[in-house]
Design a protein around this motif. Structure first.
Motif, PDB file in Angstrom:
ATOM      1  N   GLY A  25     -87.010 136.057   5.565  1.00 28.97           N
ATOM      2  CA  GLY A  25     -87.896 137.199   5.706  1.00 28.97           C
ATOM      3  C   GLY A  25     -87.285 138.496   5.215  1.00 28.97           C
ATOM      4  N   ALA A  26     -85.975 138.656   5.374  1.00 24.45           N
ATOM      5  CA  ALA A  26     -85.301 139.888   4.948  1.00 24.45           C
ATOM      6  C   ALA A  26     -85.345 140.083   3.434  1.00 24.45           C
ATOM      7  CB  ALA A  26     -83.850 139.873   5.432  1.00 24.45           C
ATOM      8  N   LEU A  27     -85.617 139.032   2.683  1.00 26.83           N
ATOM      9  CA  LEU A  27     -85.661 139.109   1.222  1.00 26.83           C
ATOM     10  C   LEU A  27     -86.956 139.723   0.693  1.00 26.83           C
ATOM     11  CD1 LEU A  27     -84.367 135.525   0.463  1.00 26.83           C
ATOM     12  CD2 LEU A  27     -83.109 137.652   0.041  1.00 26.83           C
ATOM     13  N   PHE A  28     -88.002 139.720   1.511  1.00 29.38           N
ATOM     14  CA  PHE A  28     -89.343 140.036   1.021  1.00 29.38           C
ATOM     15  C   PHE A  28     -89.964 141.211   1.767  1.00 29.38           C
ATOM     16  CE2 PHE A  28     -88.460 135.616   0.156  1.00 29.38           C
ATOM     17  CZ  PHE A  28     -88.778 135.538  -1.191  1.00 29.38           C
ATOM     18  N   GLY A  29     -90.698 142.024   1.031  1.00 28.70           N
ATOM     19  CA  GLY A  29     -91.463 143.104   1.629  1.00 28.70           C
ATOM     20  C   GLY A  29     -92.615 142.550   2.460  1.00 28.70           C
ATOM     21  N   GLU A  30     -93.163 143.389   3.299  1.00 28.70           N
ATOM     22  CA  GLU A  30     -94.235 142.976   4.221  1.00 28.70           C
ATOM     23  C   GLU A  30     -95.420 142.333   3.505  1.00 28.70           C
ATOM     24  OE1 GLU A  30     -95.941 142.106   7.716  1.00 28.70           O
ATOM     25  OE2 GLU A  30     -93.971 143.038   7.533  1.00 28.70           O
ATOM     26  N   ASN A  31     -95.794 142.851   2.343  1.00 28.20           N
ATOM     27  CA  ASN A  31     -96.965 142.347   1.620  1.00 28.20           C
ATOM     28  C   ASN A  31     -96.587 141.640   0.320  1.00 28.20           C
ATOM     29  OD1 ASN A  31     -98.939 143.411   3.483  1.00 28.20           O
ATOM     30  ND2 ASN A  31     -98.277 145.403   2.753  1.00 28.20           N
ATOM     31  N   ALA A  32     -95.391 141.093   0.277  1.00 34.96           N
ATOM     32  CA  ALA A  32     -94.894 140.445  -0.942  1.00 34.96           C
ATOM     33  C   ALA A  32     -95.769 139.267  -1.342  1.00 34.96           C
ATOM     34  CB  ALA A  32     -93.459 139.971  -0.724  1.00 34.96           C
ATOM     35  N   ARG A  33     -95.675 138.951  -2.629  1.00 35.23           N
ATOM     36  CA  ARG A  33     -96.377 137.776  -3.176  1.00 35.23           C
ATOM     37  C   ARG A  33     -95.329 136.848  -3.773  1.00 35.23           C
ATOM     38  NH1 ARG A  33    -101.346 138.907  -6.545  1.00 35.23           N
ATOM     39  NH2 ARG A  33     -99.795 139.162  -8.167  1.00 35.23           N
ATOM     40  N   TYR A  34     -95.408 135.553  -3.409  1.00 41.64           N
ATOM     41  CA  TYR A  34     -94.442 134.544  -3.837  1.00 41.64           C
ATOM     42  C   TYR A  34     -95.204 133.442  -4.563  1.00 41.64           C
ATOM     43  CZ  TYR A  34     -90.452 131.286  -3.255  1.00 41.64           C
ATOM     44  OH  TYR A  34     -89.408 130.408  -3.445  1.00 41.64           O
ATOM     45  N   PHE A  35     -94.956 133.342  -5.869  1.00 44.82           N
ATOM     46  CA  PHE A  35     -95.567 132.301  -6.685  1.00 44.82           C
ATOM     47  C   PHE A  35     -94.557 131.183  -6.868  1.00 44.82           C
ATOM     48  CE2 PHE A  35     -97.784 136.151  -7.813  1.00 44.82           C
ATOM     49  CZ  PHE A  35     -99.096 135.756  -8.034  1.00 44.82           C
ATOM     50  N   SER A  36     -94.863 129.996  -6.365  1.00 44.26           N
ATOM     51  CA  SER A  36     -93.942 128.868  -6.538  1.00 44.26           C
ATOM     52  C   SER A  36     -94.077 128.245  -7.923  1.00 44.26           C
ATOM     53  CB  SER A  36     -94.141 127.822  -5.447  1.00 44.26           C
ATOM     54  OG  SER A  36     -95.477 127.377  -5.440  1.00 44.26           O
ATOM     55  N   SER A  37     -95.078 128.662  -8.665  1.00 44.25           N
ATOM     56  CA  SER A  37     -95.227 128.361 -10.087  1.00 44.25           C
ATOM     57  C   SER A  37     -96.235 129.375 -10.625  1.00 44.25           C
ATOM     58  CB  SER A  37     -95.707 126.929 -10.337  1.00 44.25           C
ATOM     59  OG  SER A  37     -97.014 126.748  -9.874  1.00 44.25           O
ATOM     60  N   PRO A  38     -96.203 129.655 -11.906  1.00 47.04           N
ATOM     61  CA  PRO A  38     -97.084 130.705 -12.434  1.00 47.04           C
ATOM     62  C   PRO A  38     -98.572 130.441 -12.243  1.00 47.04           C
ATOM     63  CG  PRO A  38     -95.353 130.199 -13.985  1.00 47.04           C
ATOM     64  CD  PRO A  38     -95.278 129.163 -12.898  1.00 47.04           C
ATOM     65  N   ASP A  39     -98.977 129.171 -12.111  1.00 53.00           N
ATOM     66  CA  ASP A  39    -100.405 128.879 -11.979  1.00 53.00           C
ATOM     67  C   ASP A  39    -100.825 128.562 -10.547  1.00 53.00           C
ATOM     68  OD1 ASP A  39     -99.086 126.472 -11.849  1.00 53.00           O
ATOM     69  OD2 ASP A  39    -100.476 125.408 -13.153  1.00 53.00           O
ATOM     70  N   SER A  40     -99.928 128.778  -9.591  1.00 54.76           N
ATOM     71  CA  SER A  40    -100.258 128.504  -8.192  1.00 54.76           C
ATOM     72  C   SER A  40    -100.835 129.749  -7.531  1.00 54.76           C
ATOM     73  CB  SER A  40     -99.001 128.059  -7.437  1.00 54.76           C
ATOM     74  OG  SER A  40     -98.095 129.141  -7.317  1.00 54.76           O
ATOM     75  N   GLU A  41    -101.513 129.531  -6.436  1.00 49.51           N
ATOM     76  CA  GLU A  41    -101.921 130.656  -5.605  1.00 49.51           C
ATOM     77  C   GLU A  41    -100.668 131.149  -4.888  1.00 49.51           C
ATOM     78  OE1 GLU A  41    -104.882 132.249  -5.218  1.00 49.51           O
ATOM     79  OE2 GLU A  41    -105.456 131.046  -6.953  1.00 49.51           O
ATOM     80  N   PRO A  42    -100.472 132.453  -4.809  1.00 52.57           N
ATOM     81  CA  PRO A  42     -99.249 132.930  -4.177  1.00 52.57           C
ATOM     82  C   PRO A  42     -99.315 132.836  -2.657  1.00 52.57           C
ATOM     83  CG  PRO A  42    -100.626 134.783  -4.756  1.00 52.57           C
ATOM     84  CD  PRO A  42    -101.299 133.544  -5.317  1.00 52.57           C
ATOM     85  N   ARG A  43     -98.146 132.761  -2.072  1.00 51.30           N
ATOM     86  CA  ARG A  43     -98.031 133.013  -0.638  1.00 51.30           C
ATOM     87  C   ARG A  43     -98.005 134.533  -0.540  1.00 51.30           C
ATOM     88  NH1 ARG A  43     -93.044 129.051  -0.660  1.00 51.30           N
ATOM     89  NH2 ARG A  43     -94.162 127.079  -0.684  1.00 51.30           N
ATOM     90  N   VAL A  44     -98.844 135.090   0.303  1.00 50.10           N
ATOM     91  CA  VAL A  44     -98.965 136.542   0.388  1.00 50.10           C
ATOM     92  C   VAL A  44     -98.527 137.002   1.777  1.00 50.10           C
ATOM     93  CG1 VAL A  44    -100.515 138.517   0.230  1.00 50.10           C
ATOM     94  CG2 VAL A  44    -100.837 136.559  -1.296  1.00 50.10           C
ATOM     95  N   GLY A  45     -97.571 137.900   1.810  1.00 53.82           N
ATOM     96  CA  GLY A  45     -97.046 138.448   3.055  1.00 53.82           C
ATOM     97  C   GLY A  45     -95.794 137.726   3.503  1.00 53.82           C
ATOM     98  N   ARG A  46     -94.923 138.494   4.128  1.00 53.83           N
ATOM     99  CA  ARG A  46     -93.624 137.964   4.570  1.00 53.83           C
ATOM    100  C   ARG A  46     -93.784 136.733   5.456  1.00 53.83           C
ATOM    101  NH1 ARG A  46     -91.331 142.405   7.233  1.00 53.83           N
ATOM    102  NH2 ARG A  46     -90.575 143.130   5.224  1.00 53.83           N
ATOM    103  N   ASP A  47     -94.687 136.770   6.426  1.00 52.68           N
ATOM    104  CA  ASP A  47     -94.837 135.630   7.344  1.00 52.68           C
ATOM    105  C   ASP A  47     -95.274 134.373   6.600  1.00 52.68           C
ATOM    106  OD1 ASP A  47     -94.075 137.243   9.465  1.00 52.68           O
ATOM    107  OD2 ASP A  47     -96.134 137.612  10.135  1.00 52.68           O
ATOM    108  N   ALA A  48     -96.220 134.500   5.673  1.00 56.85           N
ATOM    109  CA  ALA A  48     -96.682 133.337   4.900  1.00 56.85           C
ATOM    110  C   ALA A  48     -95.565 132.796   4.013  1.00 56.85           C
ATOM    111  CB  ALA A  48     -97.894 133.710   4.052  1.00 56.85           C
ATOM    112  N   ILE A  49     -94.746 133.684   3.471  1.00 59.40           N
ATOM    113  CA  ILE A  49     -93.629 133.246   2.630  1.00 59.40           C
ATOM    114  C   ILE A  49     -92.620 132.464   3.466  1.00 59.40           C
ATOM    115  CG2 ILE A  49     -91.639 134.059   1.294  1.00 59.40           C
ATOM    116  CD1 ILE A  49     -93.540 136.395   0.363  1.00 59.40           C
ATOM    117  N   VAL A  50     -92.256 132.993   4.625  1.00 58.88           N
ATOM    118  CA  VAL A  50     -91.310 132.298   5.502  1.00 58.88           C
ATOM    119  C   VAL A  50     -91.885 130.951   5.928  1.00 58.88           C
ATOM    120  CG1 VAL A  50     -90.121 132.357   7.733  1.00 58.88           C
ATOM    121  CG2 VAL A  50     -90.166 134.409   6.289  1.00 58.88           C
ATOM    122  N   ASP A  51     -93.150 130.924   6.353  1.00 56.53           N
ATOM    123  CA  ASP A  51     -93.775 129.662   6.782  1.00 56.53           C
ATOM    124  C   ASP A  51     -93.793 128.644   5.647  1.00 56.53           C
ATOM    125  OD1 ASP A  51     -94.217 130.801   9.273  1.00 56.53           O
ATOM    126  OD2 ASP A  51     -96.359 131.163   8.924  1.00 56.53           O
TER     127      ASP A  51
END
Length: 126
Positions: A25-51
């Motif tokens: 969680g410390a790596l990402f801003g509160e509303n960060a977007r994490y794409f596990s591949s360029p064509d995937s839907e991102p995980r949006v928000g720190r909690d969703a990224i951690v989960d």
């Protein structure tokens, strides 16, 4: 002097090794977007990224990762990596990361390509 990008990537690797929710969680801003591949839907928000990370984590000790920053400019990073999973296969990695003013990722996109051998030009260990 260590750059913000070097600190972020080193923190990412430590979070990857530990699978510690606080480190992740410390790596990402509160509303960060994490794409596990360029064509995937991102995980949006720190909690969703951690989960998402914890739903699909790598067991500690099952991989090694070498990396280098190809470019760091105005809060943007381009990172080349090489991930080895000795029990499976290896991957070449390319990450695009946008950091905020506190050095947390606002956006992270990763690309990876399976490889069957260690390329000669793979990044050195930091």
């Amino acid at each position: 002097m260590t750059s913000a990008g070097e600190n972020w990537v080193a923190g990412y690797v430590e979070a990857w090794r530990s699978n510690d929710p606080e480190r992740i969680g410390a790596l990402f801003g509160e509303n960060a977007r994490y794409f596990s591949s360029p064509d995937s839907e991102p995980r949006v928000g720190r909690d969703a990224i951690v989960d998402g990370w914890l739903e699909d984590f790598d067991e500690p000790g099952t991989w090694t990762f070498r990396w280098r920053i190809l470019r760091e400019d105005a809060g943007w990073l381009v990172v080349q990596g090489y991930t080895a999973y000795p029990a499976e296969r290896d991957y070449l990695n390319l990450w695009i990361v946008q950091l905020d003013d506190e050095g947390r990722a606002e956006e992270f996109t990763e690309w990876y390509m399976p490889r069957t051998h260690v390329p000669e030009s793979s990044p050195p260990a930091p």
